[in-house]
Scaffold this motif. Sequence first.
Motif, short mmCIF file in Angstrom:
data_model
loop_
_atom_site.label_atom_id
_atom_site.label_comp_id
_atom_site.label_asym_id
_atom_site.label_seq_id
_atom_site.Cartn_x
_atom_site.Cartn_y
_atom_site.Cartn_z
N LEU A 331 43.16 24.11 54.06
CA LEU A 331 41.96 24.79 54.56
C LEU A 331 41.89 24.72 56.07
O LEU A 331 41.60 25.71 56.75
CB LEU A 331 40.70 24.15 53.96
CG LEU A 331 40.38 24.53 52.52
CD1 LEU A 331 39.22 23.72 51.99
CD2 LEU A 331 40.04 26.02 52.44
N THR A 332 42.18 23.54 56.62
CA THR A 332 42.12 23.41 58.08
C THR A 332 43.22 24.22 58.75
O THR A 332 43.04 24.69 59.88
CB THR A 332 42.25 21.92 58.52
OG1 THR A 332 42.46 21.11 57.38
CG2 THR A 332 41.04 21.43 59.25
N ALA A 397 36.86 39.17 55.39
CA ALA A 397 35.49 38.98 55.88
C ALA A 397 34.56 38.73 54.70
O ALA A 397 34.65 39.40 53.67
CB ALA A 397 35.03 40.22 56.64
N CYS A 398 33.68 37.74 54.86
CA CYS A 398 32.67 37.47 53.82
C CYS A 398 31.32 37.33 54.54
O CYS A 398 31.24 37.60 55.73
CB CYS A 398 33.07 36.22 53.03
SG CYS A 398 32.92 34.71 53.96
N GLU A 402 32.68 31.38 55.20
CA GLU A 402 33.05 30.18 54.43
C GLU A 402 34.01 30.50 53.29
O GLU A 402 34.94 29.76 53.03
CB GLU A 402 31.79 29.52 53.85
CG GLU A 402 31.14 28.58 54.84
CD GLU A 402 29.82 28.01 54.34
OE1 GLU A 402 29.52 28.12 53.14
OE2 GLU A 402 29.09 27.45 55.18
N LYS A 403 33.74 31.62 52.61
CA LYS A 403 34.62 31.97 51.48
C LYS A 403 35.93 32.53 51.99
O LYS A 403 36.99 32.25 51.46
CB LYS A 403 33.94 33.02 50.60
CG LYS A 403 32.93 32.43 49.67
CD LYS A 403 32.37 33.48 48.75
CE LYS A 403 31.23 32.88 47.95
NZ LYS A 403 30.20 33.86 47.63
N LEU A 422 37.63 36.03 59.23
CA LEU A 422 36.69 36.36 60.31
C LEU A 422 35.67 35.24 60.46
O LEU A 422 34.86 34.99 59.57
CB LEU A 422 35.97 37.69 59.98
CG LEU A 422 34.94 38.15 61.02
CD1 LEU A 422 35.59 38.44 62.37
CD2 LEU A 422 34.18 39.39 60.52
N SER A 423 35.70 34.59 61.62
CA SER A 423 34.78 33.47 61.87
C SER A 423 33.33 33.97 61.89
O SER A 423 33.02 34.96 62.54
CB SER A 423 35.18 32.85 63.21
OG SER A 423 34.20 31.99 63.64
N GLY A 424 32.47 33.30 61.16
CA GLY A 424 31.05 33.69 61.12
C GLY A 424 30.78 34.87 60.21
O GLY A 424 29.62 35.26 60.01
#
Length: 439
Positions: A331-332, A397-398, A402-403, A422-424
């Motif tokens: 994940l990281t 993108a979610c 997080e997903k 996509l961050s955020g």
Amino acid sequence: MRYDSITDVIGNTPLVRISPAVHGLKNIDLYAKLEMLNPFGSVKDRAAWNMTRGGLATAMERGDSIVELSSGNTAKALAVIAGLHGLPFKSVTNRMKVPEIKDLLLLLGAEIEELPGQTECLDPTNTDDPLTRIHRVLSESETGYLHTDQYYSALNTEAHIAGTGPEILRDLDGHAPDYFIACVGTAGSSTGVATVLRGHNPAIDVVGLVAHKSDFIPGIRNIDEVHEVGLFDPATYDTIESVSADEAIDGMLTLVRRCGMLAGPTGGGAYHGAVRHLRKVDAELTERRTAVFIVCDRVESYMSYVRKRRPELLNQPPRQNSVAGLAPAELTAATVIDVESAQKWIAEDHPLVIDLRGPFAYAALHIEGSINIVDELFDELLHGGLPFGRSRPVLLACPVGEKSVRYAALLTRMGHPDVRSLSGGIIGWRDAGAPLVRD
Ligand SMILES: Cc1ncc(COP(=O)(O)O)c(C=O)c1O
């Protein structure tokens, strides 16, 4: 036992001791309050009945419908109560996630209205969550609805102040337990019971249990979501702890296989959370102590939930390519991209942009050129292998990022050379002022 009405059967549920041979605690007697034995199947029968009984006569006179923002046990109990009184029932929800419960609601005659929640980001020009808007409209009088308002109504908590709490005291010969452990959804049951028990034993240790942040446990909230609940007051609990979906299922297995209690995942979560918490103090105790946890509902409605998360329990092969099996390091290591870089990347390299939100939110607004595959469907597709070629880069993108990061990690593990999250999410994209288009 003879009753005039099925609603008279609500309450007076048994308090049953768990064998020490099962939980292993030396100095604590652990009891389960079996709320799953209420007539419509859960702890919510009490709240549903208490929230409706005062308004039914007027609703029947005016021909109003009962309405509630619920996709689970409250909706189920309300649908039954509505049917008993010849009233329609409407369940408003932001996503029906448990198929058995959706089917049951339809069977009971409920109308289901599914709306995207805030994190689904319906319309950036309108900061109101559609559910909040509906809540506001329903709070006005003369709407044609009897709105039970489970997240805010004191009648929800009062059902447990009048019933569940005093029953526990009565069954423990007037003594409050030393520990009380309950999962938190609307917070009605834990708040009501804790109020009564603390009144008798101010030293009681009250543990509220929420779901791990990235885990879904049907019926309860995670620590962020719980703060949005009107009835939730952190001062009710001495500790708030979280349980994962796996821990809830493990607890459920112990209850169903070893205790004869056909509990659902939150009952299992409460058992797991109780034993974990009590083990920390058990060895130091010099006197016997008593603890009570709540079993909210029954296992039968959650077979597809179990099949998805723990297929081996149902003799199914392990799920291939599942986000559940990702290691923290994977994940990281997943590539996350900020909005500005994503805009540049889209313009220069034309990645395939996959929007994982629900179709309603996507139709309202999305990144131009993106395609919509709702996360549950994407999850299914990935079991069969990579659903697209490796040559084209992919941007996921979610709602809040997080997903998508989990799916980015999974696609990377599956051998895709260039997948980014996509961050955020779409909310971050919207907040950065980047363009979105409407269908
Ligand atoms: C299965 C399940 N467990 C636990 C709870 C939590 O109960 P409360 O809403 O009283 O916090 C609910 C609430 O709907 C539920 O459906």
